[in-house]
Design a protein around this motif. Structure first.
Motif, mmCIF file in Angstrom:
data_model
loop_
_atom_site.group_PDB
_atom_site.id
_atom_site.type_symbol
_atom_site.label_atom_id
_atom_site.label_comp_id
_atom_site.label_asym_id
_atom_site.label_seq_id
_atom_site.Cartn_x
_atom_site.Cartn_y
_atom_site.Cartn_z
ATOM 1 N N GLU A 21 0.838 -1.208 0.000
ATOM 2 C CA GLU A 21 0.000 0.000 0.000
ATOM 3 C C GLU A 21 0.874 1.259 0.000
ATOM 4 O O GLU A 21 0.554 2.242 -0.663
ATOM 5 C CB GLU A 21 -0.929 0.012 1.221
ATOM 6 C CG GLU A 21 -1.886 -1.174 1.324
ATOM 7 C CD GLU A 21 -2.948 -1.213 0.231
ATOM 8 O OE1 GLU A 21 -3.178 -0.197 -0.441
ATOM 9 O OE2 GLU A 21 -3.541 -2.293 0.043
ATOM 10 N N HIS A 50 -5.289 10.414 -4.408
ATOM 11 C CA HIS A 50 -5.312 8.967 -4.279
ATOM 12 C C HIS A 50 -4.072 8.443 -3.550
ATOM 13 O O HIS A 50 -4.143 7.420 -2.855
ATOM 14 C CB HIS A 50 -5.478 8.294 -5.637
ATOM 15 C CG HIS A 50 -6.154 6.989 -5.486
ATOM 16 N ND1 HIS A 50 -7.517 6.861 -5.434
ATOM 17 C CD2 HIS A 50 -5.644 5.769 -5.255
ATOM 18 C CE1 HIS A 50 -7.801 5.603 -5.198
ATOM 19 N NE2 HIS A 50 -6.689 4.917 -5.087
ATOM 20 N N GLU A 54 -4.110 5.722 -0.433
ATOM 21 C CA GLU A 54 -3.291 4.511 -0.288
ATOM 22 C C GLU A 54 -2.557 4.505 1.061
ATOM 23 O O GLU A 54 -2.408 3.461 1.689
ATOM 24 C CB GLU A 54 -2.279 4.397 -1.438
ATOM 25 C CG GLU A 54 -2.902 4.265 -2.813
ATOM 26 C CD GLU A 54 -3.667 2.965 -3.012
ATOM 27 O OE1 GLU A 54 -3.732 2.144 -2.085
ATOM 28 O OE2 GLU A 54 -4.221 2.796 -4.099
ATOM 29 N N HIS A 57 -4.888 3.278 3.558
ATOM 30 C CA HIS A 57 -5.001 1.807 3.545
ATOM 31 C C HIS A 57 -3.861 1.196 4.356
ATOM 32 O O HIS A 57 -4.058 0.273 5.137
ATOM 33 C CB HIS A 57 -4.931 1.267 2.108
ATOM 34 C CG HIS A 57 -6.075 1.679 1.241
ATOM 35 N ND1 HIS A 57 -6.079 1.532 -0.118
ATOM 36 C CD2 HIS A 57 -7.257 2.257 1.554
ATOM 37 C CE1 HIS A 57 -7.215 1.987 -0.607
ATOM 38 N NE2 HIS A 57 -7.942 2.447 0.386
ATOM 39 N N GLU A 98 -3.360 -1.837 -9.688
ATOM 40 C CA GLU A 98 -4.495 -2.155 -8.807
ATOM 41 C C GLU A 98 -4.851 -3.647 -8.901
ATOM 42 O O GLU A 98 -5.186 -4.274 -7.896
ATOM 43 C CB GLU A 98 -5.715 -1.288 -9.154
ATOM 44 C CG GLU A 98 -5.580 0.179 -8.771
ATOM 45 C CD GLU A 98 -5.402 0.431 -7.275
ATOM 46 O OE1 GLU A 98 -5.598 -0.482 -6.471
ATOM 47 O OE2 GLU A 98 -5.039 1.558 -6.918
ATOM 48 N N ASN A 101 -2.442 -5.546 -6.894
ATOM 49 C CA ASN A 101 -2.732 -5.363 -5.467
ATOM 50 C C ASN A 101 -3.911 -6.237 -5.043
ATOM 51 O O ASN A 101 -3.905 -6.825 -3.965
ATOM 52 C CB ASN A 101 -3.019 -3.882 -5.181
ATOM 53 C CG ASN A 101 -2.693 -3.523 -3.755
ATOM 54 O OD1 ASN A 101 -1.873 -4.165 -3.111
ATOM 55 N ND2 ASN A 101 -3.360 -2.501 -3.253
ATOM 56 N N GLN A 131 -10.654 -2.726 -2.774
ATOM 57 C CA GLN A 131 -9.985 -3.008 -4.051
ATOM 58 C C GLN A 131 -10.960 -3.003 -5.220
ATOM 59 O O GLN A 131 -10.619 -2.565 -6.312
ATOM 60 C CB GLN A 131 -9.264 -4.364 -3.982
ATOM 61 C CG GLN A 131 -7.843 -4.307 -3.535
ATOM 62 C CD GLN A 131 -7.032 -3.183 -4.129
ATOM 63 O OE1 GLN A 131 -6.645 -2.264 -3.422
ATOM 64 N NE2 GLN A 131 -6.759 -3.212 -5.423
ATOM 65 N N GLU A 134 -11.364 0.464 -6.088
ATOM 66 C CA GLU A 134 -10.145 0.999 -6.703
ATOM 67 C C GLU A 134 -10.030 0.572 -8.159
ATOM 68 O O GLU A 134 -9.655 1.367 -9.013
ATOM 69 C CB GLU A 134 -8.911 0.478 -5.959
ATOM 70 C CG GLU A 134 -8.926 0.762 -4.503
ATOM 71 C CD GLU A 134 -8.174 2.015 -4.151
ATOM 72 O OE1 GLU A 134 -6.956 1.982 -4.188
ATOM 73 O OE2 GLU A 134 -8.834 3.016 -3.849
HETATM 74 FE FE1 FEO Z 1 -4.907 0.374 -1.559
HETATM 75 FE FE2 FEO Z 1 -5.181 0.926 -4.566
HETATM 76 O O1 FEO Z 1 -4.963 -0.278 -3.204
#
Ligand code: FEO
Length: 183
Positions: A21, A50, A54, A57, A98, A101, A131, A134
């Motif tokens: 993250e 953004h 992150e 997160h 993404e 992730n 996610q 995202e």
């Molecule tokens: Fe936190 Fe874009 O994943």
């Protein structure tokens, strides 16, 4: 008495996800700086916001690890990739990142299921939900760009897209918007 409620493997996976993250944040930050330099202040604004999301997160995972009595290990963040070659390249790289992730988070979901760690399984549902949003966000960027002409989008369409993103809302808070009442 052992108060650690996370297995060694799940603690390691969550710590790795924290770094993932943090790296995602660095990528958005780096691409945002590139966009600003290229004159796309709307896209930059979107990417900078953004980057903050992150980091949020990362903090959420950090807090979860601590809450479960395990140890947090802050690791070095791998450098972001080179600057994108175009807005199209920028959005494609973001989408690909993404998806990567999401795959890492699915591994945590699978591990928590196999270990019957229902607390982590429940927490990981929040990550999955996040996610999904995202990926949709990144897909929307690509869709907007597709309408503007995709990889061949002209400067006028890119200008309109840039203005559009300048106004788009985002959940993240920028440092300058933070107040004592609203930290
Ligand atoms: Fe936190 Fe874009 O994943």
């Amino acid at each position: 008495m052992n108060t650690n409620r996370l297995s060694k493997s799940l603690a390691a996976a969550l710590n790795t996800q924290m770094t993932n993250e943090a790296r995602a944040s660095e990528i958005y930050l780096s691409f945002g700086a590139w966009a600003e330099h290229e004159g796309f202040s709307g896209i930059a604004n979107f990417l900078f916001r953004h980057a903050q999301e992150e980091r949020n997160h990362m903090m959420k995972i950090l807090e979860y690890i601590l809450k479960r009595g395990a140890e947090v290990q802050v690791s070095a963040i791998p450098a972001p990739p080179e600057n994108p070659k175009s807005v199209h390249d920028c959005f494609e790289q973001i989408f690909a990142h993404e998806v990567d992730n999401t795959k890492a988070i699915y591994k945590i979901v699978k591990m928590s299921l196999e270990e019957e760690d229902w607390a982590t399984w429940s927490f990981s549902q929040w990550l999955v939900q996040e996610q999904t949003e995202e990926e949709t966000l990144a897909l929307n960027l690509l869709d907007k760009l597709k309408i503007a002409g995709g990889a061949k989008a002209g400067s006028e369409s890119l200008y309109t897209l840039d203005r559009d993103l300048e106004q788009s809302p985002d959940d993240a808070t920028l440092a300058q918007d933070v107040t004592a009442e609203n930290p």
